[in-house]
Design an enzyme around this catalytic site. Structure first.
Site, PDB file in Angstrom:
ATOM      1  N   GLU A   1     -11.850   5.002   4.286  1.00  0.00           N
ATOM      2  CA  GLU A   1     -11.409   6.002   5.265  1.00  0.00           C
ATOM      3  C   GLU A   1     -12.440   6.153   6.381  1.00  0.00           C
ATOM      4  O   GLU A   1     -12.087   6.302   7.549  1.00  0.00           O
ATOM      5  CB  GLU A   1     -11.164   7.353   4.582  1.00  0.00           C
ATOM      6  CG  GLU A   1      -9.961   7.386   3.654  1.00  0.00           C
ATOM      7  CD  GLU A   1      -8.631   7.228   4.362  1.00  0.00           C
ATOM      8  OE1 GLU A   1      -8.573   7.395   5.598  1.00  0.00           O
ATOM      9  OE2 GLU A   1      -7.636   6.934   3.678  1.00  0.00           O
TER      10      GLU A   1
ATOM     11  N   TYR B   1       0.839  -1.199   0.000  1.00  0.00           N
ATOM     12  CA  TYR B   1       0.000   0.000   0.000  1.00  0.00           C
ATOM     13  C   TYR B   1       0.875   1.250   0.000  1.00  0.00           C
ATOM     14  O   TYR B   1       0.640   2.196  -0.778  1.00  0.00           O
ATOM     15  CB  TYR B   1      -0.922  -0.015   1.227  1.00  0.00           C
ATOM     16  CG  TYR B   1      -1.785   1.215   1.344  1.00  0.00           C
ATOM     17  CD1 TYR B   1      -2.887   1.394   0.513  1.00  0.00           C
ATOM     18  CD2 TYR B   1      -1.487   2.206   2.280  1.00  0.00           C
ATOM     19  CE1 TYR B   1      -3.676   2.538   0.599  1.00  0.00           C
ATOM     20  CE2 TYR B   1      -2.268   3.345   2.377  1.00  0.00           C
ATOM     21  CZ  TYR B   1      -3.358   3.509   1.533  1.00  0.00           C
ATOM     22  OH  TYR B   1      -4.132   4.651   1.627  1.00  0.00           O
TER      23      TYR B   1
ATOM     24  N   TRP C   1      -5.032   1.536  10.374  1.00  0.00           N
ATOM     25  CA  TRP C   1      -5.230   1.405   8.936  1.00  0.00           C
ATOM     26  C   TRP C   1      -4.953  -0.013   8.449  1.00  0.00           C
ATOM     27  O   TRP C   1      -5.601  -0.493   7.525  1.00  0.00           O
ATOM     28  CB  TRP C   1      -4.351   2.408   8.195  1.00  0.00           C
ATOM     29  CG  TRP C   1      -4.561   2.393   6.715  1.00  0.00           C
ATOM     30  CD1 TRP C   1      -3.641   2.065   5.764  1.00  0.00           C
ATOM     31  CD2 TRP C   1      -5.767   2.712   6.000  1.00  0.00           C
ATOM     32  NE1 TRP C   1      -4.198   2.156   4.511  1.00  0.00           N
ATOM     33  CE2 TRP C   1      -5.501   2.559   4.623  1.00  0.00           C
ATOM     34  CE3 TRP C   1      -7.051   3.124   6.401  1.00  0.00           C
ATOM     35  CZ2 TRP C   1      -6.460   2.781   3.637  1.00  0.00           C
ATOM     36  CZ3 TRP C   1      -8.005   3.348   5.421  1.00  0.00           C
ATOM     37  CH2 TRP C   1      -7.718   3.180   4.071  1.00  0.00           C
TER      38      TRP C   1
END
Length: 199
Positions: free
Chosen positions: A54, A32, A62
């Site tokens: 998000e 990522y 995350w």
């Protein structure tokens, strides 16, 4: 990288001589970091996906969302807002039983509400992607040297949040929108010396 994506870590030099400003040590996170975060994302569907993820991340690390990303893709019809906009209460109950996503009613409802907002924009001749990118700030003159130089929100993210809320979007506060701007490449907040900045 804002606090939206979990605990901030110092620059870490990998044994393979790659230096990452975050995510080192976890292959999913490294992928990522190296190939998505800060890379421009266009298209209503792609932007919608980032808004869903998000929003789901709020209050969580995350990496948790990255691990559930495929689960989200399956649960939300490949992030097709036209399909998700038709989800109703039985779908919400189904999603609350799905271990592949964050089983939080407010976050699930927000994803559906936002899909409907995307569709409403399209039906009125607007594009979520075009609106999103209209709030891109001028590029940095130089990469940030440390995390202290990276804000949690900006004037642009506040204006974007306001514009989205006016169009019916929810869970789109200024801090979440700045994280989305980072994720979609409107800003590039990789630190100086990070491998992601190398040509």
């Amino acid at each position: 990288m804002s606090g939206q994506h979990g605990t901030l870590v110092p620059m870490i030099t990998e044994p393979n001589d790659l230096t990452r400003c975050f995510g080192a040590g976890n292959p999913l996170y490294e992928e990522y970091h190296d190939h998505e975060w800060g890379v421009p994302v266009h298209g209503d569907r792609a932007i919608y996906e980032r808004l869903v993820l998000e929003g789901a991340q709020s209050g969580l690390a995350w990496i948790t969302i990255l691990r559930k990303r495929e689960g989200y893709r399956e649960a939300f019809a490949g992030f097709d807002p036209v399909v998700v906009a038709d989800y109703d209460e039985p779908d919400i109950e189904r999603l609350l039983d799905n271990p592949g996503i964050v089983r939080n009613r407010q976050k699930i409802v927000a994803a559906i509400v936002n899909a409907r907002a995307v569709v409403a924009m399209q039906e009125s001749g607007e594009s979520l992607s075009e609106l999103f990118w209209s709030f891109q700030p001028p590029p940095r003159s130089a990469p940030p040297a440390s995390w202290t130089e990276i804000p949690s929100s900006t004037d642009e993210s506040k204006a974007l949040a306001k514009a989205l809320k006016q169009r019916g979007f929810v869970w789109v506060g200024p801090t979440t929108m700045y994280a989305a701007m980072q994720a979609c490449g409107l800003v590039n907040d990789h630190l100086a010396g990070c491998v992601a900045l190398r040509g």
